[in-house]
Write a protein that holds these residues in place. Structure first.
Motif, PDB file in Angstrom:
ATOM      1  N   MET A  52      28.489   4.732  -7.734  1.00 53.02           N
ATOM      2  CA  MET A  52      29.346   4.103  -8.830  1.00 53.02           C
ATOM      3  C   MET A  52      30.559   4.845  -9.078  1.00 53.02           C
ATOM      4  O   MET A  52      31.209   4.587 -10.067  1.00 53.02           O
ATOM      5  CB  MET A  52      28.558   3.721  -9.984  1.00 53.02           C
ATOM      6  N   GLY A  53      30.829   6.145  -8.736  1.00 55.10           N
ATOM      7  CA  GLY A  53      31.856   7.194  -9.036  1.00 55.10           C
ATOM      8  C   GLY A  53      31.912   7.555 -10.464  1.00 55.10           C
ATOM      9  O   GLY A  53      32.956   8.035 -11.070  1.00 55.10           O
ATOM     10  N   VAL A  54      30.363   7.769 -10.915  1.00 58.57           N
ATOM     11  CA  VAL A  54      30.195   8.269 -12.340  1.00 58.57           C
ATOM     12  C   VAL A  54      30.055   9.992 -12.063  1.00 58.57           C
ATOM     13  O   VAL A  54      29.256  10.347 -11.310  1.00 58.57           O
ATOM     14  CB  VAL A  54      29.092   7.807 -13.070  1.00 58.57           C
ATOM     15  N   ASP A  55      30.773  10.678 -13.116  1.00 59.73           N
ATOM     16  CA  ASP A  55      30.657  12.194 -13.021  1.00 59.73           C
ATOM     17  C   ASP A  55      29.877  12.553 -14.214  1.00 59.73           C
ATOM     18  O   ASP A  55      30.146  12.035 -15.485  1.00 59.73           O
ATOM     19  CB  ASP A  55      31.997  12.747 -13.182  1.00 59.73           C
ATOM     20  N   LEU A  56      28.473  13.025 -13.889  1.00 57.14           N
ATOM     21  CA  LEU A  56      27.756  13.489 -14.821  1.00 57.14           C
ATOM     22  C   LEU A  56      27.939  14.970 -15.379  1.00 57.14           C
ATOM     23  O   LEU A  56      28.371  15.753 -14.716  1.00 57.14           O
ATOM     24  CB  LEU A  56      26.329  13.330 -14.109  1.00 57.14           C
ATOM     25  N   ALA A  57      27.786  14.924 -16.851  1.00 57.60           N
ATOM     26  CA  ALA A  57      28.018  16.322 -17.251  1.00 57.60           C
ATOM     27  C   ALA A  57      26.666  16.976 -17.303  1.00 57.60           C
ATOM     28  O   ALA A  57      25.621  16.764 -17.053  1.00 57.60           O
ATOM     29  CB  ALA A  57      28.365  16.042 -18.887  1.00 57.60           C
ATOM     30  N   LEU A  58      26.659  18.277 -17.801  1.00 60.13           N
ATOM     31  CA  LEU A  58      25.534  19.032 -17.945  1.00 60.13           C
ATOM     32  C   LEU A  58      24.512  18.530 -18.727  1.00 60.13           C
ATOM     33  O   LEU A  58      23.265  18.516 -18.317  1.00 60.13           O
ATOM     34  CB  LEU A  58      25.948  20.588 -18.282  1.00 60.13           C
ATOM     35  N   SER A  59      24.941  17.965 -19.865  1.00 57.14           N
ATOM     36  CA  SER A  59      24.199  17.510 -20.747  1.00 57.14           C
ATOM     37  C   SER A  59      23.366  16.264 -20.207  1.00 57.14           C
ATOM     38  O   SER A  59      22.136  16.024 -20.388  1.00 57.14           O
ATOM     39  CB  SER A  59      24.785  16.828 -22.023  1.00 57.14           C
ATOM     40  N   ASP A  60      23.931  15.615 -19.319  1.00 55.55           N
ATOM     41  CA  ASP A  60      23.541  14.533 -18.584  1.00 55.55           C
ATOM     42  C   ASP A  60      22.161  14.815 -17.618  1.00 55.55           C
ATOM     43  O   ASP A  60      21.040  14.340 -17.582  1.00 55.55           O
ATOM     44  CB  ASP A  60      24.325  13.499 -17.667  1.00 55.55           C
ATOM     45  N   TYR A  61      22.340  16.023 -16.643  1.00 57.46           N
ATOM     46  CA  TYR A  61      21.404  16.576 -16.231  1.00 57.46           C
ATOM     47  C   TYR A  61      20.157  17.131 -16.951  1.00 57.46           C
ATOM     48  O   TYR A  61      19.098  16.768 -16.598  1.00 57.46           O
ATOM     49  CB  TYR A  61      22.001  17.850 -15.237  1.00 57.46           C
ATOM     50  N   ILE A  62      20.535  17.656 -18.020  1.00 54.89           N
ATOM     51  CA  ILE A  62      19.402  18.090 -18.740  1.00 54.89           C
ATOM     52  C   ILE A  62      18.579  16.851 -19.337  1.00 54.89           C
ATOM     53  O   ILE A  62      17.413  17.006 -19.392  1.00 54.89           O
ATOM     54  CB  ILE A  62      19.916  18.831 -20.296  1.00 54.89           C
TER      55      ILE A  62
END
Length: 401
Positions: free
Chosen positions: A310-320
């Motif tokens: 979907m072309g969404v860039d995830l931030a570091l906080s998202d990975y956590i």
């Protein structure tokens, strides 16, 4: 012919039957359905009596607490590692790259608005009604009550010895029952595999090929890590472990249920790997109840797949957030049929992705579930072996024989 040989043969014949006679798969599906019902029939008694038997076999309260702490921390660690592996493989292989999906609007990320409530999750572990927990097969509540019961029995004097003897005998009875049921697993493997292939076709394997390949690669890495864990923490070669694990792995792969292969795994650990009876009866059933490494890998990888598509860039906080939610969510999904489809919407919501993408994965989940279950039960056996070795009760001579 060994049981796992028969199971493997059932899988192959099931694929052939499903491909060439799909019109007849509904006729043989009841064979697999009856087998799964038999397994479900003994799951709760097996967990309860095995856990209580394992705890009452450790009369030293310090030993119980020490082993329980080690087991829970180890299971949480491997589950967290599994989610991280999924994310790492997704980051490297980019399974969602080149896939264009329009599944709806991406929401603002707000962890507080998630459906997953950590406090409520822990509160729900304590049953309001223990009989209801048993009737509903609420695995985490059954585990809580089993541990609570075992600790109370250990706190009683010798007057509880008849009760202890009954618990140990009941545990052996249930193991005999499920061992008999497992003898039917080759026929169930044939029927269930034929039904999946016959109703959804071989194309199901290729529909989301890049995602499937990424998940399988992550499974392989996790499987190899188990050997590394054994080598590092037990100071022994993992080769005997891998060789002796084939029997319960084939049953897990054919049934898609860690619980279905639990009795066989317990027998292999105790009688072939040299794991003590107390660890086999306590640590292993606990792992089958809370340890879902395969599910964690699928959850983490699938979320990244949809984000990339979907072309969404995830931030570091998202990975956590994904790691935390995946670790706790996989524990919450333990024992729930189709837990991947239930837990994935929570994971997608945690990073603001629309949950409509879940529908795309319903078709391939059954195939991947067979592999993830194998990873789950192998992880349970690995941690049980490590814990037993740390307690100094592992029979290394039997392990290496």
């Amino acid at each position: 012919m060994k049981l796992w040989h028969k199971v493997f043969l059932g899988l192959i014949l099931g694929v052939i039957f499903g491909v060439y006679t799909p019109q007849h798969v509904e006729t043989i599906k009841p064979i697999g359905t009856v087998f799964l019902r038999l397994i479900k029939m003994v799951i709760v008694p097996l967990l309860f009596f095995s856990l209580v038997s394992g705890i009452t076999g450790m009369r030293d309260p310090n030993s119980i607490g020490r082993v329980a702490r080690k087991a829970v921390m180890a299971y949480l660690g491997t589950t967290c590692l599994a989610v991280t592996f999924g994310l790492g493989v997704a980051y490297i292989l980019q399974p969602g790259a080149g896939v264009v999906l329009d599944m709806g609007q991406v929401a603002e990320k707000n962890f507080k608005e998630n459906n997953f409530d950590l406090l409520e999750f822990f509160i729900e572990i304590v049953p309001n009604n223990v009989f209801q927990a048993f009737a509903d097969s609420n695995i985490l509540q059954v585990v809580f009550f089993s541990i609570f019961t075992g600790i109370i029995i250990n706190g009683m004097d010798s007057s509880a010895d008849p009760l202890r003897n009954f618990i140990h005998s009941a545990a052996k009875l249930v193991l005999k029952m499920i061992a008999l049921v497992v003898q039917l697993s080759p026929y169930a493997a044939f029927a269930l595999t034929a039904w999946v292939i016959g109703t959804q076709g071989l194309d199901i394997i290729y529909t989301l090929g890049k995602l499937v390949q990424a998940i399988i690669l992550a499974f392989i890495l996790q499987y190899l890590i188990y050997g590394l864990i054994i080598f590092v923490f037990c100071r022994i070669s993992p080769i005997p472990f891998y060789k002796k694990s084939i029997e319960y792995q084939m049953i897990a792969m054919s049934t898609g249920s860690s619980k279905a292969s639990l009795a066989t795994t317990m027998q292999v650990c105790k009688n072939r790997m040299g794991v003590s009876e107390s660890s086999t009866s306590f640590v292993l059933p606990l792992g089958a109840s809370i340890n879902m490494n395969g599910l964690s890998i699928k959850l983490g990888l699938s979320v990244i797949f949809f984000a990339q598509a979907m072309g969404v860039d995830l931030a570091l906080s998202d990975y956590i957030v994904i790691i935390l939610t995946g670790t706790l969510g996989s524990i919450g999904g333990a024992g729930i049929p189709g837990s991947f489809i239930i837990m994935l919407p929570i994971m997608l919501t945690s990073v603001g992705l629309p949950i409509e993408g879940v529908a795309l994965l319903v078709g391939i989940d059954r195939i991947l579930d067979l592999l993830s279950t194998t990873i789950n039960i192998t992880g349970d056996a690995t941690i049980t072996l490590v814990i037993d070795s740390s307690e100094g009760t592992l029979d290394k001579e039997m392990y290496n024989s």
